[in-house]
Design a protein around this motif. Structure first.
Motif, PDB file in Angstrom:
ATOM      1  N   ILE A   1       2.125   1.996  -3.304  1.00 34.40           N
ATOM      2  CA  ILE A   1       1.441   2.040  -4.762  1.00 34.40           C
ATOM      3  C   ILE A   1       0.667   3.864  -4.512  1.00 34.40           C
ATOM      4  O   ILE A   1       0.391   4.817  -5.196  1.00 34.40           O
ATOM      5  CB  ILE A   1      -0.681   1.259  -4.625  1.00 34.40           C
ATOM      6  N   ASN A   2       0.449   4.011  -2.547  1.00 35.17           N
ATOM      7  CA  ASN A   2       0.613   5.582  -2.288  1.00 35.17           C
ATOM      8  C   ASN A   2       1.592   6.766  -3.244  1.00 35.17           C
ATOM      9  O   ASN A   2       1.375   7.864  -3.344  1.00 35.17           O
ATOM     10  CB  ASN A   2       0.119   5.606  -0.981  1.00 35.17           C
TER      11      ASN A   2
ATOM     12  N   ILE B   1       1.322   6.505  -7.402  1.00 33.45           N
ATOM     13  CA  ILE B   1      -0.024   5.694  -7.967  1.00 33.45           C
ATOM     14  C   ILE B   1       0.165   7.295  -9.072  1.00 33.45           C
ATOM     15  O   ILE B   1      -0.218   6.903 -10.315  1.00 33.45           O
ATOM     16  CB  ILE B   1      -1.141   5.311  -7.468  1.00 33.45           C
TER      17      ILE B   1
ATOM     18  N   GLU C   1      -6.925  -1.694   1.603  1.00 35.60           N
ATOM     19  CA  GLU C   1      -8.009  -0.321   2.085  1.00 35.60           C
ATOM     20  C   GLU C   1      -8.585  -1.220   3.246  1.00 35.60           C
ATOM     21  O   GLU C   1      -9.438  -0.614   4.340  1.00 35.60           O
ATOM     22  CB  GLU C   1      -7.889   1.252   1.541  1.00 35.60           C
TER      23      GLU C   1
ATOM     24  N   TYR D   1      -4.540   1.171  -8.332  1.00 33.00           N
ATOM     25  CA  TYR D   1      -5.782   2.046  -7.897  1.00 33.00           C
ATOM     26  C   TYR D   1      -7.044   1.198  -7.261  1.00 33.00           C
ATOM     27  O   TYR D   1      -6.914   1.176  -5.692  1.00 33.00           O
ATOM     28  CB  TYR D   1      -6.707   3.108  -8.307  1.00 33.00           C
TER      29      TYR D   1
ATOM     30  N   LYS E   1      -5.262  -0.468  -3.971  1.00 33.24           N
ATOM     31  CA  LYS E   1      -5.013  -0.167  -3.167  1.00 33.24           C
ATOM     32  C   LYS E   1      -6.389   0.063  -2.221  1.00 33.24           C
ATOM     33  O   LYS E   1      -6.251   0.320  -1.523  1.00 33.24           O
ATOM     34  CB  LYS E   1      -4.408   1.673  -3.362  1.00 33.24           C
ATOM     35  N   THR E   2      -7.695  -0.247  -3.545  1.00 27.50           N
ATOM     36  CA  THR E   2      -8.845   0.281  -2.660  1.00 27.50           C
ATOM     37  C   THR E   2      -8.828  -0.786  -1.379  1.00 27.50           C
ATOM     38  O   THR E   2      -9.954  -1.007  -0.702  1.00 27.50           O
ATOM     39  CB  THR E   2      -9.438   0.201  -3.455  1.00 27.50           C
TER      40      THR E   2
ATOM     41  N   LEU F   1       0.876  -0.892  -0.225  1.00 26.94           N
ATOM     42  CA  LEU F   1       0.303  -0.356  -0.046  1.00 26.94           C
ATOM     43  C   LEU F   1       0.810   0.998  -0.303  1.00 26.94           C
ATOM     44  O   LEU F   1       0.705   2.171  -0.721  1.00 26.94           O
ATOM     45  CB  LEU F   1      -0.552  -0.261   1.068  1.00 26.94           C
TER      46      LEU F   1
END
Length: 310
Positions: free
Chosen positions: A18-19, A22, A108, A101, A104-105, A15
């Motif tokens: 990616i953050n 992205i 989370e 994305y 990532k979602t 994560l």
């Protein structure tokens, strides 16, 4: 399964990757005069983002398609895109963004919030419940001694447990306590291979045809030599921190079950949000993972092999 377990255990690291990258997974074009072709204006940022995010392993098809179009991850100035490939380039980059994305979602939504003073404990593929039960007992035994030392006194709480991928999160009372555990683990790391060797040697001794008293004496001597070496290193490392001799003895006793856990491939890592100076007190995950037990592929077990083993 272990490799998948390691991936799941490190969802939070994925994560973070990616953050951090992205927003750069996009393509901006500028025209190349009198050619009809276009420059990828954000080449360097895009190359770096794709390099970073590729470690997750979910973008291989897109990277292969980009590579077939001449897109390089090596920085060497802006990339030129022929007019007839402009839409294709953009569609591939957009797909990478959409996949990133979505991952990532999903992460989370799947993972609860992690306390900064969390320690993630990853287990190898234990074959039955008793192995996991024994591991928890050893952790509790070590923690009760380590965190009774006055300078590092701390409660220990379970936060999350994932039985499917074999990891558990515990939360300590402070970053100081987290770092103290990391320093102990780092001290033990240099003894794990020796400890594994002694265990293997003792198993060999047990199978020998000799007097049981002699066997016991040899095996106990092996263990005593290792403990003496370990206790000396612990005393050298921690007496300089002003810890009194009685508490150093506690560290030594707590180290025995921890050393056994490390030898079985149990890993300990701090929260991804923990400050870097505390993270650096811990052994790296790659150092810990090298002690994970290896399994033979089931396909290699032919009937003749099984007959030989029996």
């Amino acid at each position: 399964m272990k490799e998948n377990g390691e991936i799941f255990m490190r969802f939070r690291e994925q994560l973070d990757i990616i953050n951090d990258n992205i927003d750069a997974i996009k393509v901006d074009y500028t025209d190349i005069a009198n050619t009809g072709n276009k420059w990828v204006e954000n080449t360097l940022e895009l190359q770096e983002a794709i390099r970073n995010i590729s470690v997750i392993g979910a973008f291989t098809p897109e990277m292969e398609r980009l590579n077939s179009l001449g897109f390089s991850l090596i920085s060497a100035g802006n990339i030129s895109v022929p007019q007839n490939q402009v839409i294709t380039y953009r569609s591939i980059i957009d797909l990478m963004y959409s996949k990133a994305y979505a991952i990532k979602t999903s992460i989370e939504l799947s993972l609860p919030e992690q306390d900064i003073n969390t320690v993630v404990i990853g287990f190898p593929d234990f074959s039955d419940f008793s192995e996991m039960q024994n591991a928890f007992t050893e952790i509790q035994k070590s923690a009760s001694m380590i965190f009774s030392i006055k300078e590092y006194k701390s409660d220990v709480h379970f936060q999350n447990f994932d039985s499917g991928t074999s990891w558990v999160e515990i939360v300590l009372g402070s970053s100081v306590a987290v770092g103290f555990l990391g320093k102990i683990l780092k001290t033990l790391l240099g003894f794990v291979a020796q400890y594994q060797g002694i265990k293997a040697n003792n198993l060999g001794i047990e199978s020998l045809e000799m007097d049981n008293e002699i066997k016991r004496t040899v095996m106990e001597t092996n263990k005593k030599v290792l403990n003496m070496q370990l206790n000396q290193v612990i005393e050298n490392n921690f007496s300089a921190d002003g810890i009194d001799p009685e508490d150093i003895t506690k560290i030594s006793k707590a180290s025995e079950p921890l050393l056994d856990l490390l030898s079985k491939g149990v890993t300990f890592t701090p929260a991804t949000s923990q400050i870097e100076t505390i993270k650096s007190d811990f052994p790296s995950i790659s150092e810990l993972m090298k002690f994970q037990p290896q399994k033979l592929l089931e396909e290699s077990n032919t009937p003749s092999d099984q007959d030989t083993t029996e």
